[in-house]
Design a protein around this motif. Structure first.
Motif, PDB file in Angstrom:
ATOM      1  N   VAL A 134       1.393  -1.371  -0.041  1.00 17.14           N
ATOM      2  CA  VAL A 134      -0.202  -0.080   0.019  1.00 17.14           C
ATOM      3  C   VAL A 134       0.691   0.544   0.023  1.00 17.14           C
ATOM      4  O   VAL A 134       1.772   1.660   1.448  1.00 17.14           O
ATOM      5  CB  VAL A 134      -1.493  -0.427   0.975  1.00 17.14           C
ATOM      6  N   THR A 135       0.370   2.295  -0.345  1.00 16.35           N
ATOM      7  CA  THR A 135       1.053   3.705  -0.921  1.00 16.35           C
ATOM      8  C   THR A 135       0.672   4.788  -0.357  1.00 16.35           C
ATOM      9  O   THR A 135      -1.162   4.321  -0.944  1.00 16.35           O
ATOM     10  CB  THR A 135       1.386   4.309  -2.437  1.00 16.35           C
ATOM     11  N   TYR A 136       0.881   5.124   0.383  1.00 20.38           N
ATOM     12  CA  TYR A 136      -0.522   5.796   1.416  1.00 20.38           C
ATOM     13  C   TYR A 136      -1.300   7.242   0.920  1.00 20.38           C
ATOM     14  O   TYR A 136      -0.216   7.889   0.300  1.00 20.38           O
ATOM     15  CB  TYR A 136      -0.516   6.178   2.958  1.00 20.38           C
ATOM     16  N   PRO A 137      -1.856   7.817   1.107  1.00 20.21           N
ATOM     17  CA  PRO A 137      -2.079   9.242   0.722  1.00 20.21           C
ATOM     18  C   PRO A 137      -1.257  10.129   1.227  1.00 20.21           C
ATOM     19  O   PRO A 137      -0.768  10.294   2.035  1.00 20.21           O
ATOM     20  CB  PRO A 137      -3.867   9.362   0.625  1.00 20.21           C
ATOM     21  N   GLY A 138      -0.334  10.802  -0.153  1.00 18.50           N
ATOM     22  CA  GLY A 138       0.228  11.764   0.642  1.00 18.50           C
ATOM     23  C   GLY A 138       0.225  13.137  -0.409  1.00 18.50           C
ATOM     24  O   GLY A 138      -0.624  13.927  -0.575  1.00 18.50           O
ATOM     25  N   ALA A 139       1.240  13.433  -1.010  1.00 17.39           N
ATOM     26  CA  ALA A 139       1.276  14.491  -2.136  1.00 17.39           C
ATOM     27  C   ALA A 139      -0.320  13.742  -3.432  1.00 17.39           C
ATOM     28  O   ALA A 139      -0.754  14.936  -3.539  1.00 17.39           O
ATOM     29  CB  ALA A 139       2.734  14.630  -2.725  1.00 17.39           C
ATOM     30  N   ALA A 140      -0.055  12.497  -3.846  1.00 18.24           N
ATOM     31  CA  ALA A 140      -0.939  12.563  -4.381  1.00 18.24           C
ATOM     32  C   ALA A 140      -2.403  12.120  -3.984  1.00 18.24           C
ATOM     33  O   ALA A 140      -1.673  11.072  -2.173  1.00 18.24           O
ATOM     34  CB  ALA A 140      -1.123  11.240  -5.252  1.00 18.24           C
ATOM     35  N   ASP A 141      -3.122  12.267  -4.233  1.00 12.36           N
ATOM     36  CA  ASP A 141      -4.797  12.436  -3.419  1.00 12.36           C
ATOM     37  C   ASP A 141      -5.568  11.179  -3.780  1.00 12.36           C
ATOM     38  O   ASP A 141      -6.741  11.606  -3.995  1.00 12.36           O
ATOM     39  CB  ASP A 141      -5.509  13.523  -4.272  1.00 12.36           C
ATOM     40  N   PHE A 142      -4.884  10.129  -3.647  1.00 11.18           N
ATOM     41  CA  PHE A 142      -5.080   8.323  -3.719  1.00 11.18           C
ATOM     42  C   PHE A 142      -4.470   7.746  -3.024  1.00 11.18           C
ATOM     43  O   PHE A 142      -3.254   7.959  -2.192  1.00 11.18           O
ATOM     44  CB  PHE A 142      -5.501   8.399  -5.713  1.00 11.18           C
ATOM     45  N   ILE A 143      -5.413   6.371  -2.706  1.00  6.86           N
ATOM     46  CA  ILE A 143      -4.065   5.412  -2.563  1.00  6.86           C
ATOM     47  C   ILE A 143      -3.522   3.807  -3.434  1.00  6.86           C
ATOM     48  O   ILE A 143      -4.770   4.087  -4.692  1.00  6.86           O
ATOM     49  CB  ILE A 143      -5.213   4.522  -1.394  1.00  6.86           C
ATOM     50  N   ARG A 144      -2.647   3.633  -3.333  1.00  9.72           N
ATOM     51  CA  ARG A 144      -2.487   2.559  -4.630  1.00  9.72           C
ATOM     52  C   ARG A 144      -2.249   1.591  -3.690  1.00  9.72           C
ATOM     53  O   ARG A 144      -1.020   1.822  -2.878  1.00  9.72           O
ATOM     54  CB  ARG A 144      -0.779   3.303  -5.454  1.00  9.72           C
ATOM     55  N   VAL A 145      -2.201   0.695  -3.969  1.00  6.08           N
ATOM     56  CA  VAL A 145      -2.102  -0.878  -3.824  1.00  6.08           C
ATOM     57  C   VAL A 145      -1.177  -1.299  -4.984  1.00  6.08           C
ATOM     58  O   VAL A 145      -2.096  -2.010  -6.063  1.00  6.08           O
ATOM     59  CB  VAL A 145      -3.175  -1.802  -3.739  1.00  6.08           C
ATOM     60  N   THR A 146      -0.557  -2.147  -4.786  1.00  7.04           N
ATOM     61  CA  THR A 146       0.690  -2.566  -6.118  1.00  7.04           C
ATOM     62  C   THR A 146       0.306  -4.447  -5.394  1.00  7.04           C
ATOM     63  O   THR A 146       0.753  -4.026  -4.657  1.00  7.04           O
ATOM     64  CB  THR A 146       2.207  -1.990  -6.165  1.00  7.04           C
ATOM     65  N   LEU A 147       0.226  -5.162  -6.929  1.00  7.68           N
ATOM     66  CA  LEU A 147      -0.241  -6.564  -7.152  1.00  7.68           C
ATOM     67  C   LEU A 147       0.804  -7.659  -7.182  1.00  7.68           C
ATOM     68  O   LEU A 147       1.344  -7.053  -7.996  1.00  7.68           O
ATOM     69  CB  LEU A 147      -1.674  -6.880  -6.635  1.00  7.68           C
ATOM     70  N   THR A 148       1.027  -8.678  -6.064  1.00  3.00           N
ATOM     71  CA  THR A 148       1.696  -9.472  -6.506  1.00  3.00           C
ATOM     72  C   THR A 148       1.735 -10.546  -6.633  1.00  3.00           C
ATOM     73  O   THR A 148       1.672 -11.378  -5.496  1.00  3.00           O
ATOM     74  CB  THR A 148       3.956  -9.079  -6.069  1.00  3.00           C
ATOM     75  N   LYS A 149       2.064 -11.623  -7.462  1.00  2.00           N
ATOM     76  CA  LYS A 149       1.626 -12.803  -6.870  1.00  2.00           C
ATOM     77  C   LYS A 149       2.389 -13.675  -6.167  1.00  2.00           C
ATOM     78  O   LYS A 149       3.250 -13.502  -6.224  1.00  2.00           O
ATOM     79  CB  LYS A 149       1.458 -13.427  -8.761  1.00  2.00           C
ATOM     80  N   THR A 150       1.038 -14.607  -4.965  1.00  3.54           N
ATOM     81  CA  THR A 150       1.583 -15.106  -3.896  1.00  3.54           C
ATOM     82  C   THR A 150       0.422 -16.409  -4.125  1.00  3.54           C
ATOM     83  O   THR A 150      -0.081 -16.566  -4.462  1.00  3.54           O
ATOM     84  CB  THR A 150       2.551 -14.624  -2.785  1.00  3.54           C
ATOM     85  N   THR A 151       0.929 -17.177  -2.756  1.00  4.23           N
ATOM     86  CA  THR A 151      -0.370 -17.938  -2.592  1.00  4.23           C
ATOM     87  C   THR A 151      -1.013 -17.687  -1.755  1.00  4.23           C
ATOM     88  O   THR A 151      -1.742 -17.314  -1.114  1.00  4.23           O
ATOM     89  CB  THR A 151       0.405 -19.282  -1.472  1.00  4.23           C
ATOM     90  N   PRO A 152      -2.321 -17.757  -1.937  1.00  5.90           N
ATOM     91  CA  PRO A 152      -3.708 -17.664  -2.174  1.00  5.90           C
ATOM     92  C   PRO A 152      -4.175 -18.045  -0.227  1.00  5.90           C
ATOM     93  O   PRO A 152      -3.213 -18.640   0.325  1.00  5.90           O
ATOM     94  CB  PRO A 152      -4.821 -18.109  -2.509  1.00  5.90           C
TER      95      PRO A 152
END
Length: 373
Positions: A134-152
């Motif tokens: 997770v990248t929380y809101p700072g200068a950018a006015d949104f939340i980013r969730v970067t996703l990498t494949k792993t075990t469910p």
């Protein structure tokens, strides 16, 4: 986050008494209006909550994660979010056209709502085999969730997403042992939960809930905003797929003109008395606080709340908001001092206990909340 202000007092005796004033023709016409078999809000609510197909080999999984995110709690069920999907990330943006200027002038609860959506997305992502960052809101006015494949990593909390709700009814008053519950609930940096279970402390909380109600229901702007977001019948609920549907709060469906009369005519003390009865029927309350009072703290508050209510849902414990002491600026500081919170900023007040489930609220489909990345 004021999600419980569809709590106006309207029972069927009052409804039909008022309808009688309008005449038998109005009553007969409304009976058909209310029971309209061709309108099925329950089916729509079930459809948006269908189980996620974890083995899909198409591009659907990212959209499914967005759908699970939209099942999160939000102020007045405004669903104040949009989502931008890329190959390996999902961005959560605020939708300021859905803000609540009367009850939430600083957009504090709007960002808490985004935190709730974020937590749902993270839980669902892990369940289908993504490691989210997770990248929380700072200068950018949104939340980013970067996703990498792993075990469910699915589990009971993931399963709870589709059945979680703010249950606005009275509870049965049973004692719930919170020691084990507290140990299973993780926090976010700077966020703390304060459980309130003793009768004396709950009465202290209630004093400030009452103050908040008296202030809000004497505020015309607050009442007008509340009326705007109430969906008084299934026609309105299905047309908008958002807002506070009366059935979801235990109230009967009525034509808008009748609902407006009752809400606008609700006496502040009448509302305070109704909420006092609900708090006293509860097993306890939780105050969620933060060290700071900025967007990242608000988002993390939403995560901690959603995490907590999903865990409670998995244990068949119901919960609902009573945020009046925090939404009224003058009362918030008094509440902070009276509850011994020190410098911690109160963000949410939640009551919990055992009760039957209420009809589910509605959500907009994924197509309506997706925007271009």
């Amino acid at each position: 986050m004021n999600r419980t202000h569809s709590r106006f007092i309207l029972n069927r005796h009052d409804l039909f008494r008022l309808l009688g004033v309008a005449g038998i023709a109005t009553l007969g016409g409304y009976a058909l209006f209310e029971t309209a078999p061709w309108l099925n809000s329950d089916l729509q609510a079930i459809k948006i909550r269908q189980l996620l197909e974890q083995d899909s080999a198409t591009s659907a999984p990212m959209r499914e994660l967005v759908r699970y995110a939209t099942l999160a709690a939000s102020g007045h069920n405004t669903q104040p979010w949009t989502f931008a999907v890329t190959q390996n990330a999902i961005d959560i943006h605020p939708d300021y056209t859905r803000r609540l200027p009367a009850v939430d002038p600083d957009d504090r609860e709007l960002w808490i709502s985004l935190g709730c959506a974020l937590e749902n997305l993270l839980v669902a992502a892990r369940a289908v085999g993504y490691a989210p960052e997770v990248t929380y809101p700072g200068a950018a006015d949104f939340i980013r969730v970067t996703l990498t494949k792993t075990t469910p990593q699915a589990g009971a909390v993931f399963d709870a997403i589709t059945v979680r709700q703010n249950t606005r009814s009275e509870y049965d008053g049973q004692i719930i042992k919170i020691a084990g519950l507290e140990q299973t609930l993780s926090l976010e940096p700077g966020i703390v939960r304060h459980f309130v279970t003793s009768p004396a402390d709950l009465e202290r909380v209630l004093a400030y809930v009452n103050q908040g109600n008296l202030s809000q229901y004497a505020n015309t702007a607050f009442v007008d905003e509340l009326i705007h977001w109430i969906r008084f019948n299934k026609r309105e609920a299905l047309a908008s797929l958002d807002g506070l549907y009366t059935r979801s709060s235990g109230n009967p469906e009525v034509p808008r003109w009748i609902g407006q009369l009752f809400v606008s005519g609700t006496k502040p003390q009448q509302q305070a008395d109704a909420d006092a009865q609900k708090l006293r029927s509860s097993s306890g309350a939780v105050i969620i606080t933060s060290e700071s009072d900025d967007k990242t703290a608000w988002v993390r508050t939403g995560q901690v709340y959603e995490r907590m209510t999903l865990t409670m849902t998995s244990l068949n414990i119901k919960s609902a908001f009573l945020n009046q002491p925090i939404e009224v600026a003058d009362v918030r500081g008094q509440f902070q001092t009276a509850m011994g919170l020190g410098e911690a900023k109160p963000q949410l007040l939640v009551r919990f206990g055992y009760a039957d489930a209420m009809p589910p609220s509605l959500r907009r489909p994924v197509e309506q909340v997706l925007v271009n990345a």
